[in-house]
Design a protein around this motif. Structure first.
Motif, PDB file in Angstrom:
ATOM      1  N   PHE A  19       0.821  -1.208   0.000  1.00 17.59           N
ATOM      2  CA  PHE A  19       0.000   0.000   0.000  1.00 17.59           C
ATOM      3  C   PHE A  19       0.860   1.265   0.000  1.00 17.59           C
ATOM      4  O   PHE A  19       0.511   2.261  -0.647  1.00 17.59           O
ATOM      5  CB  PHE A  19      -0.978   0.003   1.177  1.00 17.59           C
ATOM      6  N   LEU A  20       1.993   1.226   0.687  1.00 17.33           N
ATOM      7  CA  LEU A  20       2.905   2.365   0.654  1.00 17.33           C
ATOM      8  C   LEU A  20       3.456   2.565  -0.761  1.00 17.33           C
ATOM      9  O   LEU A  20       3.549   3.694  -1.251  1.00 17.33           O
ATOM     10  CB  LEU A  20       4.048   2.149   1.651  1.00 17.33           C
ATOM     11  N   ALA A  21       3.785   1.464  -1.433  1.00 17.87           N
ATOM     12  CA  ALA A  21       4.291   1.552  -2.807  1.00 17.87           C
ATOM     13  C   ALA A  21       3.227   2.133  -3.734  1.00 17.87           C
ATOM     14  O   ALA A  21       3.536   2.930  -4.627  1.00 17.87           O
ATOM     15  CB  ALA A  21       4.734   0.175  -3.295  1.00 17.87           C
ATOM     16  N   ARG A  22       1.974   1.741  -3.549  1.00 24.42           N
ATOM     17  CA  ARG A  22       0.896   2.277  -4.396  1.00 24.42           C
ATOM     18  C   ARG A  22       0.747   3.790  -4.198  1.00 24.42           C
ATOM     19  O   ARG A  22       0.489   4.525  -5.147  1.00 24.42           O
ATOM     20  CB  ARG A  22      -0.429   1.574  -4.081  1.00 24.42           C
ATOM     21  N   ARG A  23       0.886   4.267  -2.949  1.00 24.36           N
ATOM     22  CA  ARG A  23       0.751   5.704  -2.683  1.00 24.36           C
ATOM     23  C   ARG A  23       1.912   6.475  -3.326  1.00 24.36           C
ATOM     24  O   ARG A  23       1.719   7.552  -3.891  1.00 24.36           O
ATOM     25  CB  ARG A  23       0.719   5.985  -1.173  1.00 24.36           C
ATOM     26  N   LEU A  27       1.934   9.365  -6.366  1.00 22.74           N
ATOM     27  CA  LEU A  27       2.640  10.649  -6.377  1.00 22.74           C
ATOM     28  C   LEU A  27       3.428  10.822  -7.675  1.00 22.74           C
ATOM     29  O   LEU A  27       3.493  11.916  -8.239  1.00 22.74           O
ATOM     30  CB  LEU A  27       3.596  10.745  -5.186  1.00 22.74           C
ATOM     31  N   GLY A  28       4.023   9.720  -8.148  1.00 21.67           N
ATOM     32  CA  GLY A  28       4.741   9.783  -9.416  1.00 21.67           C
ATOM     33  C   GLY A  28       3.808  10.025 -10.588  1.00 21.67           C
ATOM     34  O   GLY A  28       4.150  10.760 -11.528  1.00 21.67           O
ATOM     35  N   ASP A  29       2.610   9.419 -10.552  1.00 25.36           N
ATOM     36  CA  ASP A  29       1.653   9.624 -11.633  1.00 25.36           C
ATOM     37  C   ASP A  29       1.130  11.062 -11.665  1.00 25.36           C
ATOM     38  O   ASP A  29       0.810  11.590 -12.730  1.00 25.36           O
ATOM     39  CB  ASP A  29       0.474   8.656 -11.487  1.00 25.36           C
ATOM     40  N   LEU A  30       1.032  11.693 -10.497  1.00 27.02           N
ATOM     41  CA  LEU A  30       0.515  13.048 -10.429  1.00 27.02           C
ATOM     42  C   LEU A  30       1.586  14.104 -10.714  1.00 27.02           C
ATOM     43  O   LEU A  30       1.262  15.278 -10.854  1.00 27.02           O
ATOM     44  CB  LEU A  30      -0.108  13.305  -9.052  1.00 27.02           C
ATOM     45  N   SER A  31       2.832  13.696 -10.793  1.00 30.31           N
ATOM     46  CA  SER A  31       3.907  14.648 -11.112  1.00 30.31           C
ATOM     47  C   SER A  31       3.775  15.093 -12.564  1.00 30.31           C
ATOM     48  O   SER A  31       3.210  14.381 -13.395  1.00 30.31           O
ATOM     49  CB  SER A  31       5.270  13.983 -10.909  1.00 30.31           C
ATOM     50  N   PRO A  32       4.304  16.281 -12.895  1.00 29.78           N
ATOM     51  CA  PRO A  32       4.224  16.756 -14.277  1.00 29.78           C
ATOM     52  C   PRO A  32       4.940  15.800 -15.234  1.00 29.78           C
ATOM     53  O   PRO A  32       5.978  15.233 -14.906  1.00 29.78           O
ATOM     54  CB  PRO A  32       4.928  18.111 -14.252  1.00 29.78           C
ATOM     55  N   TYR A  41       9.955   8.700  -8.029  1.00 31.10           N
ATOM     56  CA  TYR A  41       8.804   8.107  -7.348  1.00 31.10           C
ATOM     57  C   TYR A  41       8.551   6.677  -7.820  1.00 31.10           C
ATOM     58  O   TYR A  41       8.312   5.768  -7.012  1.00 31.10           O
ATOM     59  CB  TYR A  41       7.549   8.949  -7.583  1.00 31.10           C
ATOM     60  N   HIS A  42       8.608   6.464  -9.133  1.00 33.40           N
ATOM     61  CA  HIS A  42       8.324   5.127  -9.642  1.00 33.40           C
ATOM     62  C   HIS A  42       9.429   4.131  -9.276  1.00 33.40           C
ATOM     63  O   HIS A  42       9.143   2.959  -9.027  1.00 33.40           O
ATOM     64  CB  HIS A  42       8.099   5.173 -11.158  1.00 33.40           C
ATOM     65  N   SER A  43      10.681   4.586  -9.187  1.00 28.65           N
ATOM     66  CA  SER A  43      11.771   3.705  -8.760  1.00 28.65           C
ATOM     67  C   SER A  43      11.599   3.303  -7.299  1.00 28.65           C
ATOM     68  O   SER A  43      11.794   2.136  -6.934  1.00 28.65           O
ATOM     69  CB  SER A  43      13.115   4.395  -8.949  1.00 28.65           C
ATOM     70  N   ALA A  44      11.230   4.263  -6.457  1.00 31.72           N
ATOM     71  CA  ALA A  44      11.001   3.955  -5.039  1.00 31.72           C
ATOM     72  C   ALA A  44       9.824   2.999  -4.891  1.00 31.72           C
ATOM     73  O   ALA A  44       9.859   2.070  -4.074  1.00 31.72           O
ATOM     74  CB  ALA A  44      10.756   5.239  -4.257  1.00 31.72           C
ATOM     75  N   ALA A  45       8.777   3.206  -5.678  1.00 33.16           N
ATOM     76  CA  ALA A  45       7.613   2.321  -5.613  1.00 33.16           C
ATOM     77  C   ALA A  45       7.989   0.917  -6.049  1.00 33.16           C
ATOM     78  O   ALA A  45       7.541  -0.074  -5.446  1.00 33.16           O
ATOM     79  CB  ALA A  45       6.486   2.873  -6.492  1.00 33.16           C
ATOM     80  N   ILE A  49       7.716  -2.517  -3.876  1.00 29.12           N
ATOM     81  CA  ILE A  49       6.964  -3.681  -4.367  1.00 29.12           C
ATOM     82  C   ILE A  49       7.816  -4.937  -4.223  1.00 29.12           C
ATOM     83  O   ILE A  49       7.317  -6.004  -3.851  1.00 29.12           O
ATOM     84  CB  ILE A  49       6.527  -3.470  -5.837  1.00 29.12           C
ATOM     85  N   VAL A  50       9.110  -4.827  -4.516  1.00 23.98           N
ATOM     86  CA  VAL A  50      10.007  -5.988  -4.376  1.00 23.98           C
ATOM     87  C   VAL A  50      10.100  -6.404  -2.909  1.00 23.98           C
ATOM     88  O   VAL A  50      10.063  -7.601  -2.589  1.00 23.98           O
ATOM     89  CB  VAL A  50      11.399  -5.668  -4.966  1.00 23.98           C
TER      90      VAL A  50
END
Length: 131
Positions: A19-23, A27-32, A41-45, A49-50
């Motif tokens: 759930f933390l990864a999804r949040r 944030l990455g999806d909402l970035s410009p 953001y997507h790398s941290a997510a 997930i791993v």
């Protein structure tokens, strides 16, 4: 080796990371679009997930072992050092050994200081001697 009851806590931990990864992914999806923040953001997510996957696998394996009765039993075997200590108690006395060593050192005469060699003759010139 899994401990008894470890399966549920690992699965709950896996859900927490998921759930933390999804949040963070949101944030990455909402970035410009085109910003470097999206990649961060997507790398941290992805890393979270791993971690969640590892927790799910660990919890599932522990649950499977508990259900099938193959859960790790506590170790009952003594270590090799404990077996040696139980088998025989050493009769070695360190104080007596040190006293013997010191007695031998005192009884042996110490050699006198070595006699220094006579100094080498001083050469007065270089090359062959003239006769």
């Amino acid at each position: 080796m899994a401990r008894r009851g470890m399966g549920v806590s690992s699965i709950v931990t896996g859900f927490g990371f998921y759930f933390l990864a999804r949040r963070i992914e949101l944030l990455g999806d909402l970035s410009p679009i085109g910003s470097e923040a999206r990649l961060g953001y997507h790398s941290a997510a992805l890393a979270l997930i791993v971690i969640a996957l590892v927790a799910f696998l660990r919890g599932g394996l522990a649950a499977f072992r508990t259900i099938t009765g193959r859960a790790a039993a506590p170790a009952r075997k003594k270590s090799r050092m404990a077996e040696i200590a139980d088998e025989e108690i050493s009769s070695f006395d360190a104080d007596a050994a040190l006293a013997r060593y010191m007695q031998q050192n005192r009884s042996e005469p110490r050699p006198a200081a070595p006699i220094p060699a006579p100094p080498a003759p001083v050469r007065t010139g270089f090359g062959r001697k003239a006769v």
